[in-house]
Design a protein around this motif. Structure first.
Motif, PDB file in Angstrom:
ATOM      1  N   UNK A 280       0.848  -1.185   0.000  1.00 39.76           N
ATOM      2  CA  UNK A 280       0.000   0.000   0.000  1.00 39.76           C
ATOM      3  C   UNK A 280       0.879   1.228   0.000  1.00 39.76           C
ATOM      4  N   UNK A 281       0.267   2.375   0.052  1.00 38.85           N
ATOM      5  CA  UNK A 281       1.017   3.628   0.182  1.00 38.85           C
ATOM      6  C   UNK A 281       0.279   4.503   1.174  1.00 38.85           C
TER       7      UNK A 281
ATOM      8  N   UNK B 244      11.458   2.708   2.102  1.00 36.67           N
ATOM      9  CA  UNK B 244      11.024   2.046   0.868  1.00 36.67           C
ATOM     10  C   UNK B 244      11.064   3.091  -0.244  1.00 36.67           C
ATOM     11  N   UNK B 245      11.961   2.952  -1.200  1.00 36.58           N
ATOM     12  CA  UNK B 245      12.087   3.966  -2.257  1.00 36.58           C
ATOM     13  C   UNK B 245      10.780   4.134  -3.032  1.00 36.58           C
ATOM     14  N   UNK B 246      10.352   5.383  -3.193  1.00 34.90           N
ATOM     15  CA  UNK B 246       9.090   5.692  -3.855  1.00 34.90           C
ATOM     16  C   UNK B 246       9.389   6.254  -5.240  1.00 34.90           C
ATOM     17  N   UNK B 247       9.259   5.401  -6.238  1.00 31.10           N
ATOM     18  CA  UNK B 247       9.586   5.817  -7.602  1.00 31.10           C
ATOM     19  C   UNK B 247       9.515   4.624  -8.535  1.00 31.10           C
TER      20      UNK B 247
ATOM     21  N   UNK C 142       4.137  11.234   1.085  1.00 33.08           N
ATOM     22  CA  UNK C 142       3.521   9.946   0.784  1.00 33.08           C
ATOM     23  C   UNK C 142       4.517   8.967   0.212  1.00 33.08           C
ATOM     24  N   UNK C 143       4.526   7.734   0.745  1.00 34.98           N
ATOM     25  CA  UNK C 143       5.372   6.680   0.198  1.00 34.98           C
ATOM     26  C   UNK C 143       4.782   5.327   0.557  1.00 34.98           C
TER      27      UNK C 143
ATOM     28  N   UNK D 223       1.813  11.446  12.483  1.00 36.74           N
ATOM     29  CA  UNK D 223       2.733  10.403  12.041  1.00 36.74           C
ATOM     30  C   UNK D 223       3.307  10.700  10.681  1.00 36.74           C
ATOM     31  N   UNK D 224       2.477  11.194   9.775  1.00 35.55           N
ATOM     32  CA  UNK D 224       2.943  11.516   8.435  1.00 35.55           C
ATOM     33  C   UNK D 224       4.004  12.607   8.464  1.00 35.55           C
ATOM     34  N   UNK D 225       3.714  13.712   9.127  1.00 36.47           N
ATOM     35  CA  UNK D 225       4.633  14.848   9.114  1.00 36.47           C
ATOM     36  C   UNK D 225       5.922  14.577   9.876  1.00 36.47           C
TER      37      UNK D 225
END
Length: 527
Positions: free
Chosen positions: A223-224, A249-252, A263-264, A469-471
């Motif tokens: 998921x992301x 986890x690399x996002x790309x 977001x990742x 948590x995100x920030x």
């Protein structure tokens, strides 16, 4: 609703015999040199039924495949038959691929095993990446009619990695348009129903993944997460969803590799052990993504057992009344804290030295900025703009009004929030708070407009509890917290210090062993 206490091992006598004979995977999938004797002994063990296969934990299923107790063809057949039965009731898996082609891929995995070519612990496991992740040769819509027929030529990095580890892609999991909102519905595929009550919201934006997991249509899932999109659907479907450390986890691949830090991607699973194994595939440095963490991901494919006697947990709760909560959420979550006390943790109230309303404004600025950057090109085309949902247009239009100075000041405020949490972690080993502010709601509602008498002024304000948590950029996992009187699930967020991903997984694993919510309460669709 069926509220029976149930576990996979109680399903059938043949399944009990098979699980007892097969045992845990342990070293079998992770250390191929240790498996020769196991493979020989497997000839006297009973064969797994289709029910055994779909109900098995991923670590067990992987071991059975590795030891050739079950074939990849049998595994694929069992899952596709189960998907045919269950998916029409929940609409979690979309763009399902043709059966013949998938069985041919499974047969190829079996040939590889016979030839001694073992690709990794996901060898032969069915997977369905979230419909935001690019999948070469498979339609990737992002939940938008604009991309209804878009077929990427290149995989996302996490997709590359699971394919390399032996997984077979059976389709995609449903997501809201562009992943915006914590409710999984779109005009391309429709609405995904909750695993425990299909008339209710499944959460989002990884709602399809969480429901597919909970209903045993997938052994593990990706998921992301920008605004709780791994955590919220995990809570709403009684599974684990992990937002790892920023860069884990690399996002790309992506045309922009420095600013997309809200977001990742990350793993979801029904057990923390399975989740950690999937993370060991997803994680690791990629030179295309310069901010990715350069640490050996195999560290997650280890035993998670650890002593937590005396560990200190700070309970953030509703931030001293700042967040409105639906009746019953706080009571259920406070009760769930006993799971940490059982394993020896000390839990006490904690409060960050930060103005939470400022954090929300920081969030709005950075989110508007990123979404406008990602989608303003689509917005500029009137024909494409006409196909976009109002919430996406609202985000973009607000982003186009933001100045560079606004973005910089928001980043300064984000940095102050990180510092406030860093100071809390000088006193506490972990921080815990609810995963959602409301229980799963009627799926025909686009989003809750009111909580406990307080009006929600945006389409995502009802999920403000996940913004911290995100920030922070810190590792945060959802763990199941139990069910309310109506049988609807809820979860807790467990947050650790910077890059302490393994420590968060270890605590989640200990809590899981003490509570066993996934095993205690199966969805009525499969119970």
């Amino acid at each position: 609703m069926d509220t029976r206490s149930s576990s996979p091992e109680a399903a059938t006598p043949s399944r009990r015999r098979f699980l007892k004979a097969g045992g845990l995977l342990s070293a079998a999938a992770l250390a191929p040199g240790l498996t020769t004797g196991l493979a020989q002994a497997a000839t006297v063990r009973p064969r797994a039924t289709a029910g055994d296969i779909v109900m098995a934990d991923a670590i067990d299923l992987s071991g059975w495949i590795r030891r050739r107790q079950v074939s990849c063809h049998e595994v694929m057949t069992a899952f596709l038959d189960h998907i045919d039965r269950i998916n029409p009731k929940v609409n979690a898996i979309v763009s399902l691929q043709e059966r013949d082609g998938l069985l041919k891929q499974a047969d190829e995995r079996d040939r590889q095993l016979r030839a001694g070519q073992y690709l990794g612990w996901m060898h032969g496991l069915p997977q369905a990446p979230k419909d935001l992740a690019a999948t070469a040769g498979i339609v990737t819509t992002s939940g938008s009619p604009i991309f209804r027929n878009y077929v990427p030529k290149q995989d996302a990095i996490i997709v590359e990695r699971v394919r390399r580890a032996g997984a077979i892609l059976v389709g995609k999991t449903n997501t809201p348009e562009f992943g915006l909102g914590s409710h999984t519905y779109n005009t391309v595929f429709g609405t995904t129903g909750n695993a425990y009550d299909p008339s209710r919201c499944a959460g989002g934006s990884s709602g399809g993944a969480a429901v597919a997991l909970a209903t045993r249509m997938l052994p593990v899932a990706d998921g992301s997460d920008m605004m709780g999109s791994l955590r919220n659907p995990g809570a709403y479907n009684n599974v684990f969803g992990f937002r790892p450390s920023q860069g884990r986890v690399p996002f790309g691949p992506s045309s922009e590799v420095f600013y997309q830090q809200l977001g990742y991607e990350g793993p979801m699973a029904r057990t923390v052990t399975d989740l950690a194994l999937l993370l060991s595939v997803q994680a690791g440095f990629d030179a295309r993504m310069p901010l990715s963490i350069d640490q050996d991901p195999r560290s997650f494919a280890t035993r998670l057992k650890r002593d937590f006697k005396g560990a200190r947990i700070g309970w953030l709760g509703d931030f001293n009344g700042y967040l409105p909560m639906e009746a019953g959420v706080m009571d259920l979550c406070r009760e769930a804290l006993k799971g940490f006390e059982v394993i020896g943790c000390q839990v006490e109230e904690a409060r960050p030295d930060y103005a939470m309303e400022q954090l929300w404004q920081t969030w709005l600025t950075l989110r508007h900025f990123l979404i406008a950057g990602l989608a303003s090109g689509l917005y500029a085309d009137p024909a494409k703009r006409a196909l976009m949902k109002p919430e996406a247009i609202w985000e973009i239009e607000n982003g186009l009004r933001i100045s560079g100075a606004d973005v910089y000041q928001a980043s300064v405020q984000r940095s102050k929030w990180y510092e406030a949490l860093r100071k809390l972690f000088q006193r506490y080993d972990y921080l815990v708070l609810p995963t959602a502010q409301v229980f799963p709601f009627d799926s025909v509602i686009h989003w809750p407009t009111e909580i406990a008498g307080r009006s929600m002024d945006t389409y995502h304000r009802w999920m403000e509890v996940v913004v911290g948590g995100t920030l922070s950029g810190l590792p945060v996992i959802n763990v199941p917290a139990g069910f309310n009187a109506a049988g609807l699930p809820m979860g807790l967020q467990v947050m650790g210090p910077a890059q302490a991903d393994l420590a968060v997984l270890q605590l989640a694993h200990a809590y899981e062993q003490a509570t066993r919510w996934v095993q205690k309460r199966l969805p009525a669709l499969i119970a």
